[in-house]
Scaffold this motif. Structure first.
Motif: not given
Ligand code: FUC
Length: 759
Positions: A365, A367, A491, A563, A606, A644
């Motif tokens: 991921h 972001n 997000e 978050r 995180w 998480h």
């Molecule tokens: C991002 C976060 C989520 C989660 C995902 C794997 O999209 O917004 O909280 O950690 O990664």
């Protein structure tokens, strides 16, 4: 600092200088590091959160530690379904989960080794532990008049996992061993070897082999398993691999793994255990031992508790600085275990996964998550462990470029979507600044190492096209300012122009690319253009309730506990905002961060680490420590891995990075010693943290005051050192080490070097 305090500090430093030097000389700094062990008084009740992790970069093992039934669940980082996912890319911005599932694929479970051990009688003195100092898992217990020991490790040099079972009485081991493939491939038993080989739907071929050596007694095939009878000891050697190669030109496919895996397990004999163990421990310690951390001692009754109960005691309010130091080293241990030169980078679960449809594909991921996985690599002295990230994202460039052309037309450079697999496939929502954030990592490895060859050959070739992409894509407003079009605060919120997160990352990318081109003495024209464009970027803005705005429109909600803290990128991991250079923005960042709170969605694997690092950069030691405590209280599993939920390794890696920022910072043109030291860590020491410029730093403190520091450098260089509000100029020759005491700092503080925006 007032004069009285300063005087006291100097006298005291001089008085204990000798003691400090003595303690420091044995291992560079204080050697009073707490024992680095996790331990439990019962076997793991389930995989999630209870099994203990071993790994050699590519291969990961989770150990259950049962007495009569042992299980080693294992993974190999390249066992993935999915492909280059080009179809998905044609759809552009899409939330279609079905396309995601198809081309994106999932990181797979590889299989597990099951051992049943026959025997009777009550089990006594059971203990299983993970020794982070040696990267060895051990199970010990007594039964029926004998003491049993089981040691397991996963070796990077030998590329195999090894388990040895012994007892202090002969002939105590009888039972069976089976190898269960997670995709139902048939296991073949031959001699003392089990083999399972197969192929996934996408054509990835894989194989695992388990060889079993016994002393005393015998081992022979029985059905598809092995039966061992009356043995004194057993040695299990497990090898596994796939035919994946990190090369799109070869369609990511190399030779069948059969030969490689056979060679790995073949070269080993029954009496090789000591040699393998020593080689493994030496390899592991060559990385782990670079950093030692002492944050003060914990009451021994509490420190001796099994780790799950100790975490519970912490939750109930007990102070435990040794647990915090253990958490710090656990992040380093885990990165060593799942990201070594030649392996794939650490994914959402590092390398550990027992499912074929894991949460979020167990992907990369872009972001926050994959970046956070690597925040610790440079400051925590594990620069080599950073390399797999560069390998994969460099290999994926042709695919990311192709996808970017499909999505954005005739653009220079490339970017990517939020989720990424190991085949250059990228899916779900375009993360416009994804490649720019990854580019920051390429730059940071240079910033810490000053390795010009790496900058020229690896980092700059990635950074430059990304900078060109942004130069091209920025939109000019009527007043001449520049914004990122159709961005997205990850997000959180709609797609729109001028989102703070995007503006800050592009600022950071331009800054790093400007500095890189200067260091390499190339691309003067591009540099001039980037300098101009960087100045015209819409900068941070303070909103109506004193917050740092997340969007160009002043619409942040003070009651929002989302978050993501994407608009605080400029504080950390960026360097556009700092209390000294941009105090108003730093203050506004603190207002925003405070408002995000620490309940509900703010409690994620995180969230705590990111906020810890931001508070540390803002100089708020107590809030930074509060974030360390928050992770332990709300988002740690019994095996101390962040959740998480489910388990997500970003939190485990990120908290180590956050703690580094509390002890040492080097992002603003100077090296700051103890910039955010909390009351909970009144006395302690750290050895071996890295600072930008190629410096390695040891620090000792007492009563929350600096006692001494050591700064060394292989490459040599000049630095401004800062402690509190005082600075000193330091020159370190290549290979030299300098010892610094508090009285060496002058009172005058020159302006902090930064090119941060005007307020
Ligand atoms: C991002 C976060 C989520 C989660 C995902 C794997 O999209 O917004 O909280 O950690 O990664």
């Amino acid at each position: 600092m007032n004069i009285e305090k300063k005087k006291r500090l100097v006298t005291w430093a001089l008085a204990i200088g000798l003691i400090g030097a003595f303690a420091a000389d044995s291992r560079g700094a204080s050697s009073k590091e707490p024992p680095l062990k996790l331990w439990y008084d019962r076997p793991a009740g389930g995989w999630h959160g209870q099994t203990l992790p071993l790994g050699n970069g590519s291969m990961g093992c989770m150990i259950f530690g049962g007495v009569e039934k042992e299980q080693i669940q294992f993974n190999v980082d390249s066992l993935w379904t999915g492909d280059e996912n080009m179809v998905g890319k044609e759809r552009g911005v899409s939330k279609d989960a079905s396309y995601l599932a198809k081309g994106m694929g999932f990181y797979q479970n590889f299989g597990s080794v099951h051992i049943t051990i026959e025997g009777q009688g009550e089990t006594k003195d059971y203990r299983r532990e993970l020794d982070l100092a040696r990267a060895v898992h051990a199970v010990r217990y007594a039964r029926n008049g004998a003491r049993f020991t089981r040691e397991t490790f996963c070796s990077y040099p030998a590329k195999v996992a090894v388990m040895r079972l012994t007892a202090n009485a002969p002939g105590r081991y009888s039972g069976t061993i089976s190898l269960k493939d997670a995709h139902e491939a048939k296991t073949v038993a031959e001699g003392s070897r089990l083999t399972a080989a197969g192929a996934l739907d996408n054509g990835v071929q894989y194989e695992s082999q388990l060889r079993v050596f016994v002393e005393g007694g015998e081992v022979k095939p029985e059905g598809g398993a092995l039966r061992f009878t009356d043995c004194d000891s057993l040695l299990l050697v497990l090898g596994a691999d796939t035919d994946y190669v990190m090369d799109p030109a070869r369609k990511w496919k190399g030779d069948h793994p059969h030969r490689r895996v056979s060679e790995r397990v073949r070269g080993i004999a029954v009496d090789d255990y000591r040699r393998l163990l020593e080689q493994h421990v030496a390899d592991h310690q060559s990385l782990l031992n670079r950093v030692a951390l002492d944050l003060g001692s914990t009451d021994s009754a509490r420190a001796d508790l099994p780790t799950d109960k100790r975490i519970q005691a912490y939750r109930d309010g007990a102070a435990d600085p040794e647990l915090e130091a253990l958490l710090f080293q656990y992040g380093r241990y885990l990165l060593i275990a799942c990201s070594r030169p030649g392996s794939l980078p650490a994914n959402l679960q590092g390398v550990w996964n027992d499912s074929n449809t894991p949460a979020w594909h167990c992907d990369y991921h872009t972001n926050i998550n994959v970046q956070m996985n690597y925040w610790l690599a440079e400051p925590a002295n594990l620069g080599e462990c950073h390399l797999p990230l560069f390998d994969l994202f460099s290999a994926a460039v042709p695919l990311h470029r192709k996808a970017s052309l499909i999505r954005f037309g005739d653009v220079p450079g490339f970017t990517m979507q939020t989720v990424n697999n190991i085949f250059g496939g990228t899916g779900w929502e375009w993360n416009l600044v994804g490649s720019a954030w990854i580019a920051q990592h390429f730059w940071e490895h240079y910033a810490f190492t000053r390795d010009l060859g790496y900058l020229r050959e690896t980092a700059y070739p990635y950074m430059k096209p990304v900078a060109l992409f942004w130069e091209h894509r920025l939109k000019e407003l009527p007043d001449g300012q520049l914004v990122v079009r159709e961005g997205w605060s990850p997000e959180h919120g709609p797609r729109e122009d001028g989102v703070s997160h995007d503006q800050q990352i592009v600022w950071d990318l331009f800054q790093n690319t400007i500095e890189a081109s200067k260091a390499l003495d190339v691309d003067d024209e591009i540099r001039a253009r980037l300098i101009d464009k960087q100045k015209r970027l819409v900068g941070p803005q303070v909103g109506r309730w004193g917050q740092l705005q997340e969007w160009m429109a002043d619409r942040d909600d003070p009651n929002d506990n989302h978050r993501h803290t994407s608009h605080l990128f400029a504080v950390y991991p960026g360097r556009q905002i700092s209390p000294a250079a941009t105090p108003k923005f730093a203050e506004a960042a603190a207002v925003s961060l405070k408002a995000r709170g620490e309940t509900g969605d703010a409690r994620r694997s995180w969230t705590w680490p990111w906020r810890c690092a931001i508070w540390a950069r803002l100089g708020n030691a107590e809030m930074a420590h509060h974030m360390v405590a928050g992770l332990i209280r709300y988002n740690l599993l019994p095996n101390m891995i962040a959740t998480h939920p489910p388990l997500q390794l970003d939190g485990s890696f990120g908290i180590t990075a956050g703690m580094c920022e509390m002890l040492l910072q080097s992002h603003a043109g100077r090296i700051k010693l103890l910039p955010a030291l909390p009351a909970a860590w009144p006395a302690g020491s750290v050895r071996g943290l890295c600072a930008r410029g190629g410096f390695v730093v040891d620090i000792q403190w007492r009563e929350r005051e600096l006692i001494s520091a050591r700064v060394r450098s292989q490459v040599g260089g000049e630095a401004i050192l800062q402690y509190g509000d005082r600075t000193m100029q330091l020159t370190v020759h290549p290979g030299e080490e300098r010892r610094i005491t508090p009285e060496a700092f002058d009172t005058a503080v020159p302006e902090e070097g930064t090119s941060g925006p005007a307020e």
